[in-house]
Design an enzyme around this catalytic site. Structure first.
Site, PDB file in Angstrom:
ATOM      1  N   ASP A 341      41.102  34.419  49.147  1.00  0.00           N
ATOM      2  CA  ASP A 341      39.657  34.558  49.267  1.00  0.00           C
ATOM      3  C   ASP A 341      39.174  35.442  48.128  1.00  0.00           C
ATOM      4  O   ASP A 341      39.967  35.870  47.280  1.00  0.00           O
ATOM      5  CB  ASP A 341      39.268  35.143  50.635  1.00  0.00           C
ATOM      6  CG  ASP A 341      39.874  36.520  50.879  1.00  0.00           C
ATOM      7  OD1 ASP A 341      40.511  37.076  49.945  1.00  0.00           O
ATOM      8  OD2 ASP A 341      39.729  37.056  51.987  1.00  0.00           O
ATOM      9  N   ASP A 343      36.826  38.887  47.298  1.00  0.00           N
ATOM     10  CA  ASP A 343      36.202  40.069  47.899  1.00  0.00           C
ATOM     11  C   ASP A 343      35.282  40.763  46.889  1.00  0.00           C
ATOM     12  O   ASP A 343      35.649  40.933  45.721  1.00  0.00           O
ATOM     13  CB  ASP A 343      37.271  41.067  48.352  1.00  0.00           C
ATOM     14  CG  ASP A 343      38.231  40.475  49.371  1.00  0.00           C
ATOM     15  OD1 ASP A 343      37.785  39.626  50.159  1.00  0.00           O
ATOM     16  OD2 ASP A 343      39.415  40.860  49.370  1.00  0.00           O
ATOM     17  N   ASP A 431      34.209  37.541  51.041  1.00  0.00           N
ATOM     18  CA  ASP A 431      33.909  38.720  51.854  1.00  0.00           C
ATOM     19  C   ASP A 431      33.068  39.690  51.045  1.00  0.00           C
ATOM     20  O   ASP A 431      33.388  39.986  49.880  1.00  0.00           O
ATOM     21  CB  ASP A 431      35.196  39.423  52.292  1.00  0.00           C
ATOM     22  CG  ASP A 431      36.061  38.568  53.205  1.00  0.00           C
ATOM     23  OD1 ASP A 431      35.533  37.582  53.769  1.00  0.00           O
ATOM     24  OD2 ASP A 431      37.262  38.879  53.351  1.00  0.00           O
TER      25      ASP A 431
END
Length: 507
Positions: A341, A343, A431
């Site tokens: 992912d 961040d 995120d």
């Protein structure tokens, strides 16, 4: 093998032969359906004898095993009975199959176990026929080992992991201990892997590890096995275990943790299709999105895609406030080429102005039509509750967990997608965390990782400096005061540590 054990194995095999539905004519070569394509056996006739070899060949084929009549490069498992290891290996070397280094050379006990289970069982050390080398505890020319700290925050990781064969094995063991909720060994293997990743040279023999910290008996036993046989049989057994495979599959879904995965496994579920077909299971929003976008978010995110997302978030936040501060964190800040992912830390230079920033970013991404999923968590940060005596895995700053739609045209060099995917876009997990500006340095350090680096940094602060460190603050227990920091370097200086660049923190 003892004569008694050999007799037991012979009796068991004879019993298995007798259980067949109809007698087999030893003179007829009959091919059964092959169930295990990746396993091809060769039974060594030496010592075994022709008639017994024929019986065992027919037994194996009746259970779906492929058995070769000649020793060829297609063979994966060589099975021998009552052979002296040295003479067997001399014979194999005379036959000189090219694939010999990759073949399992096994005692009849492996064959017996496999026939009993009706499938190829994992190869264990006890099955191997090896001319066992006298283990070299002390290397003839030992690698010069400088003093290595037990703390990852005092070690710099190299660009390339020189001991990947060991650390990959350790990571499997970490996973199974996490699934089993056994914290001690899990942490031990994490620390051992972290130490090996920092070495600028490859471990050639166990003597190379003599002065290294964090390597216990179990870790060294795994390393010894890999050094001798090129593999860990304990790890191979885990990798072939149904429970491990199922839990690993289920926890690969966004929003599914080990406890949920275990619950599904105990209910007899083994696949995604079984979960989705079970009407008694109520998936939460995160899990629903995890299944919906599984193909995309289970695929690694490239650095080019991370940079494209940074441009998207940067444009969105600066449209809201010109004094915005945006930082790419996580593995990509540590120089990784791929991650799971992306961040970001997003805040403003003006204290208090960061409040409400994330909802406005979410609103803008929604209007742009690229927000596929959002889980927003408001800030619960309270300075009066610091210092925290117990570290919490998740900090108290406002944050949101997103899935965004990323277009091919937005990525330099194109998307990292599966071959044949013609959609022109993919879903990516993002995120965002939004600390106040006076907490920015602590949040940046905490969110940059790696996990083991951060764990050891906190442990060093507590054990060596009598300080408490987390994503919110650094507290000196001796002076009974908080230590201010505007940069990561300030935090390292407070701790009396040399500054380590983000790309040297892949512990």
């Amino acid at each position: 093998m003892t004569p008694l054990l050999a007799q037991i194995n012979k009796s068991l095999l004879f019993g298995l032969l007798k259980k067949r539905s109809r007698p087999v004519d030893a003179g007829v070569s009959r091919r059964e359906e092959v169930k295990f394509e990746d396993v091809r056996l060769y039974l060594v006739e030496r010592k075994m004898g022709h008639s017994r070899r024929s019986f065992l060949t027919q037994l194996a084929r009746s259970k779906g095993f492929a058995v070769e009549d000649v020793l060829s490069n297609e063979v994966t498992h060589v099975v021998s009975e009552d052979s002296t290891a040295s003479s067997l290996w001399n014979w194999l070397k005379e036959c000189a199959p090219k694939n010999l280094p990759n073949m399992h050379v096994l005692d009849i006990s492996w064959f017996t176990d496999s026939m009993r289970e009706g499938r190829p069982v994992a190869v264990e050390t006890r099955h191997l026929i090896q001319v066992r080398k006298k283990y070299i505890e002390k290397c003839p020319t030992p690698t010069a080992v400088a003093t290595v700290s037990q703390y990852a925050c005092q070690r710099r990781t190299t660009t390339e992991n020189n001991n990947k064969i060991f650390t990959d094995a350790f990571e499997v063991l970490v996973e199974i201990y996490e699934f089993n909720e056994i914290e001690g060994p899990c942490l031990a293997f994490r620390r051992a892997a972290s130490v090996l990743k920092s070495l600028p040279w490859a471990v050639q023999c166990l003597g190379d590890t003599h002065n290294l910290p964090c390597l216990g008996e179990h870790t060294k036993a795994i390393m010894e096995e890999i050094l001798q046989y090129g593999r860990s049989f304990e790890v191979e057994k885990i990798l072939s275990d149904e429970r491990y495979q199922t839990l690993k599959l289920f926890t690969s879904v966004f929003g599914v943790g080990p406890k949920t995965a275990e619950k599904w496994y105990r209910r007899g579920l083994r696949s995604f299709s079984e979960i989705l077909a079970d009407r008694s299971i109520r998936l939460n929003r995160m899990q629903q999105s995890g299944f919906q976008h599984y193909g995309d978010i289970s695929r690694a995110v490239s650095k080019a895609e991370a940079l494209a997302l940074r441009n998207i978030i940067d444009e969105a936040v600066h449209a809201i406030t010109p004094d915005a501060v945006l930082a790419l964190t996580g593995g990509f800040r540590r120089g990784k080429e791929f991650g799971h992912d992306v961040d970001f830390i997003v805040t403003t230079t003006e204290m208090g102005k960061e409040e409400g920033l994330l909802p406005r970013i979410i609103d803008k991404l929604t209007k742009e039509g690229i927000l596929l999923y959002c889980d927003y968590q408001a800030s619960t940060f309270d300075i009066s509750k610091l210092p925290s005596r117990r570290f919490e895995a998740m900090d108290h700053f406002a944050k949101c967990f997103l899935i965004l739609r990323l277009e091919d045209s937005q990525v330099g060099g194109g998307l990292h997608i599966a071959e044949g995917d013609i959609r022109g876009w993919r879903a990516v997990r993002v995120d965002l965390v939004s600390p106040p500006m006076d907490r920015y340095a602590f949040a940046l350090l905490g969110w940059s990782g790696s996990r083991q680096f951060e764990r050891d940094l906190r442990r060093f602060a507590r054990m060596e400096r009598h300080m408490l460190l987390d994503n919110h603050a650094l507290y000196d227990k001796t002076k009974k005061e908080f230590l201010a920091a505007t940069t990561e370097k300030d935090i390292f200086a407070h701790l009396g540590l040399e500054y380590i660049e983000p790309w040297q923190r892949n512990a």
